[in-house]
Write a protein that holds these residues in place. Structure first.
Motif, PDB file in Angstrom:
ATOM      1  N   LEU A  56      10.326  23.713  -9.200  1.00 20.89           N
ATOM      2  CA  LEU A  56      10.021  22.484  -9.911  1.00 20.89           C
ATOM      3  C   LEU A  56      11.208  21.528  -9.768  1.00 20.89           C
ATOM      4  O   LEU A  56      12.294  21.923  -9.334  1.00 20.89           O
ATOM      5  N   ALA A  57      11.026  20.270 -10.147  1.00 18.70           N
ATOM      6  CA  ALA A  57      12.040  19.243  -9.909  1.00 18.70           C
ATOM      7  C   ALA A  57      13.394  19.601 -10.518  1.00 18.70           C
ATOM      8  O   ALA A  57      14.435  19.505  -9.859  1.00 18.70           O
ATOM      9  N   LYS A  58      13.411  20.009 -11.776  1.00 15.27           N
ATOM     10  CA  LYS A  58      14.675  20.342 -12.425  1.00 15.27           C
ATOM     11  C   LYS A  58      15.281  21.611 -11.846  1.00 15.27           C
ATOM     12  O   LYS A  58      16.515  21.742 -11.749  1.00 15.27           O
ATOM     13  N   VAL A  83      30.296  26.982 -12.721  1.00 19.87           N
ATOM     14  CA  VAL A  83      29.725  25.714 -13.186  1.00 19.87           C
ATOM     15  C   VAL A  83      29.399  25.901 -14.667  1.00 19.87           C
ATOM     16  O   VAL A  83      28.609  26.779 -15.030  1.00 19.87           O
ATOM     17  N   THR A  84      30.002  25.097 -15.504  1.00 23.29           N
ATOM     18  CA  THR A  84      29.822  25.267 -16.939  1.00 23.29           C
ATOM     19  C   THR A  84      28.486  24.693 -17.414  1.00 23.29           C
ATOM     20  O   THR A  84      27.841  23.905 -16.721  1.00 23.29           O
ATOM     21  N   ARG A  85      28.104  25.075 -18.618  1.00 25.87           N
ATOM     22  CA  ARG A  85      26.882  24.554 -19.235  1.00 25.87           C
ATOM     23  C   ARG A  85      26.964  23.037 -19.387  1.00 25.87           C
ATOM     24  O   ARG A  85      25.990  22.322 -19.137  1.00 25.87           O
ATOM     25  N   SER A  86      28.133  22.541 -19.781  1.00 24.14           N
ATOM     26  CA  SER A  86      28.312  21.092 -19.950  1.00 24.14           C
ATOM     27  C   SER A  86      28.130  20.350 -18.635  1.00 24.14           C
ATOM     28  O   SER A  86      27.540  19.271 -18.590  1.00 24.14           O
ATOM     29  N   MET A  87      28.644  20.924 -17.548  1.00 25.22           N
ATOM     30  CA  MET A  87      28.492  20.303 -16.237  1.00 25.22           C
ATOM     31  C   MET A  87      27.020  20.224 -15.849  1.00 25.22           C
ATOM     32  O   MET A  87      26.554  19.210 -15.311  1.00 25.22           O
ATOM     33  N   LEU A  88      26.279  21.288 -16.116  1.00 25.90           N
ATOM     34  CA  LEU A  88      24.857  21.294 -15.777  1.00 25.90           C
ATOM     35  C   LEU A  88      24.083  20.293 -16.627  1.00 25.90           C
ATOM     36  O   LEU A  88      23.193  19.597 -16.120  1.00 25.90           O
ATOM     37  N   LEU A  89      24.423  20.207 -17.904  1.00 24.82           N
ATOM     38  CA  LEU A  89      23.748  19.235 -18.763  1.00 24.82           C
ATOM     39  C   LEU A  89      23.957  17.817 -18.241  1.00 24.82           C
ATOM     40  O   LEU A  89      23.037  16.993 -18.246  1.00 24.82           O
ATOM     41  N   GLU A  90      25.163  17.531 -17.777  1.00 28.20           N
ATOM     42  CA  GLU A  90      25.452  16.186 -17.286  1.00 28.20           C
ATOM     43  C   GLU A  90      24.797  15.920 -15.941  1.00 28.20           C
ATOM     44  O   GLU A  90      24.185  14.875 -15.728  1.00 28.20           O
ATOM     45  N   ARG A  91      24.909  16.872 -15.007  1.00 28.39           N
ATOM     46  CA  ARG A  91      24.476  16.608 -13.635  1.00 28.39           C
ATOM     47  C   ARG A  91      22.972  16.777 -13.422  1.00 28.39           C
ATOM     48  O   ARG A  91      22.405  16.133 -12.553  1.00 28.39           O
ATOM     49  N   VAL A  92      22.351  17.644 -14.207  1.00 23.84           N
ATOM     50  CA  VAL A  92      20.922  17.896 -14.028  1.00 23.84           C
ATOM     51  C   VAL A  92      20.083  17.070 -14.995  1.00 23.84           C
ATOM     52  O   VAL A  92      19.052  16.510 -14.623  1.00 23.84           O
ATOM     53  N   TRP A  93      20.530  16.996 -16.242  1.00 27.32           N
ATOM     54  CA  TRP A  93      19.744  16.314 -17.279  1.00 27.32           C
ATOM     55  C   TRP A  93      20.343  14.962 -17.707  1.00 27.32           C
ATOM     56  O   TRP A  93      19.778  14.273 -18.531  1.00 27.32           O
ATOM     57  N   GLU A 141      19.769  27.519 -20.370  1.00 26.68           N
ATOM     58  CA  GLU A 141      19.496  28.956 -20.270  1.00 26.68           C
ATOM     59  C   GLU A 141      18.058  29.229 -19.809  1.00 26.68           C
ATOM     60  O   GLU A 141      17.815  30.132 -18.994  1.00 26.68           O
ATOM     61  N   THR A 142      17.115  28.432 -20.299  1.00 30.39           N
ATOM     62  CA  THR A 142      15.715  28.605 -19.910  1.00 30.39           C
ATOM     63  C   THR A 142      15.518  28.348 -18.424  1.00 30.39           C
ATOM     64  O   THR A 142      14.850  29.122 -17.716  1.00 30.39           O
ATOM     65  N   HIS A 143      16.115  27.263 -17.924  1.00 26.62           N
ATOM     66  CA  HIS A 143      15.952  26.930 -16.505  1.00 26.62           C
ATOM     67  C   HIS A 143      16.718  27.898 -15.601  1.00 26.62           C
ATOM     68  O   HIS A 143      16.261  28.206 -14.492  1.00 26.62           O
ATOM     69  N   ILE A 144      17.866  28.381 -16.060  1.00 24.21           N
ATOM     70  CA  ILE A 144      18.598  29.391 -15.281  1.00 24.21           C
ATOM     71  C   ILE A 144      17.758  30.649 -15.156  1.00 24.21           C
ATOM     72  O   ILE A 144      17.669  31.272 -14.077  1.00 24.21           O
ATOM     73  N   SER A 145      17.119  31.044 -16.237  1.00 22.74           N
ATOM     74  CA  SER A 145      16.274  32.241 -16.215  1.00 22.74           C
ATOM     75  C   SER A 145      15.115  32.073 -15.234  1.00 22.74           C
ATOM     76  O   SER A 145      14.802  32.988 -14.451  1.00 22.74           O
TER      77      SER A 145
END
Length: 225
Positions: A152-154, A170-180, A192-196
């Motif tokens: 999926l896109a995300k 890659v930290t959680r904060s980095m993913l929140l910024e770069r993906v969302w 966590e949901t998308h990583i799973s």
């Protein structure tokens, strides 16, 4: 984003580095102009923050040398020199922005983020590869060992960020910024949901995992062993 801070004032360097890292960026710090030029020429950074007055090689000479090699990484000058002529000189040397000390951290972060969003006119890889994993950024397809992976896109964007940082945490904060595009923690389990979900598609059908959770730190993608 990955930021290189070249600043010889230890106190200021710690102050800026902490602010950048608390905002989810990765920040490397160097205090010498020659060392800064060496690393900026050989490593890939999203933004450079460069002091005007540096030992070894001053900031202006450093930036001119980088631009002479066609390095287009966005550069923010950070300096106590606040004359109009000095600002013009810094911008004409190849700097993209100029922030005078003392400064507000909120303004520094805003300027770094703005520079990081600028296109850099550098060759861009259209296919990312980590081990037997391939991500085609043009066709928007993913394959591992030749087997297509439906994303999926995300999930696609999440995998892209992880692949661009292969071997690094890659930290959680980095993913929140770069993906969302979240510059704050929304206090949800979206990462966590998308990583799973990504792990279920990327690793479970194969004998060796590539996506690893690093306890109390983040996530790391590396070739299967």
């Amino acid at each position: 984003m990955r930021v290189l801070l070249i600043e010889d004032d230890e106190s200021a360097a710690r102050y800026v580095k902490r602010a950048l890292e608390e905002s989810g960026h990765v920040c490397d710090v160097l205090s010498d102009g020659h060392d800064g030029l060496f690393h900026a020429s050989r490593e890939r950074y999203d933004v450079l923050v460069v002091d005007r007055m540096l030992p070894g090689l001053d900031g202006l000479a450093l930036v001119r040398a980088l631009r002479a090699t066609d390095n287009r990484t966005p550069i923010l000058f950070l300096t106590a020199i606040d004359g109009v002529d000095d600002r013009v000189e810094g911008l004409e040397a190849g700097g993209d922005d100029y922030l005078v000390k003392p400064f507000a951290l909120s303004e520094l972060l805003a300027r770094v983020n703005a520079l990081g969003r600028r296109p850099q006119h550098q060759p861009v890889d259209t296919v990312l590869r980590v081990g037997d994993l391939e991500l085609d950024l043009v066709q928007r397809t993913a394959r591992r060992g030749g087997t297509p992976i439906a994303l999926l896109a995300k999930e696609f964007r999440l995998l892209e960020v992880l692949m661009r940082n292969q071997g690094r945490i890659v930290t959680r904060s980095m993913l929140l910024e770069r993906v969302w595009d979240f510059h704050f923690d929304p206090q949800t389990s979206v990462v966590e949901t998308h990583i799973s979900r990504l792990r279920a598609k990327l690793d479970r059908p194969f004998p060796q995992p590539m996506l690893h959770t690093v306890k109390n730190a983040g996530y790391c993608l590396r070739p299967a062993r």
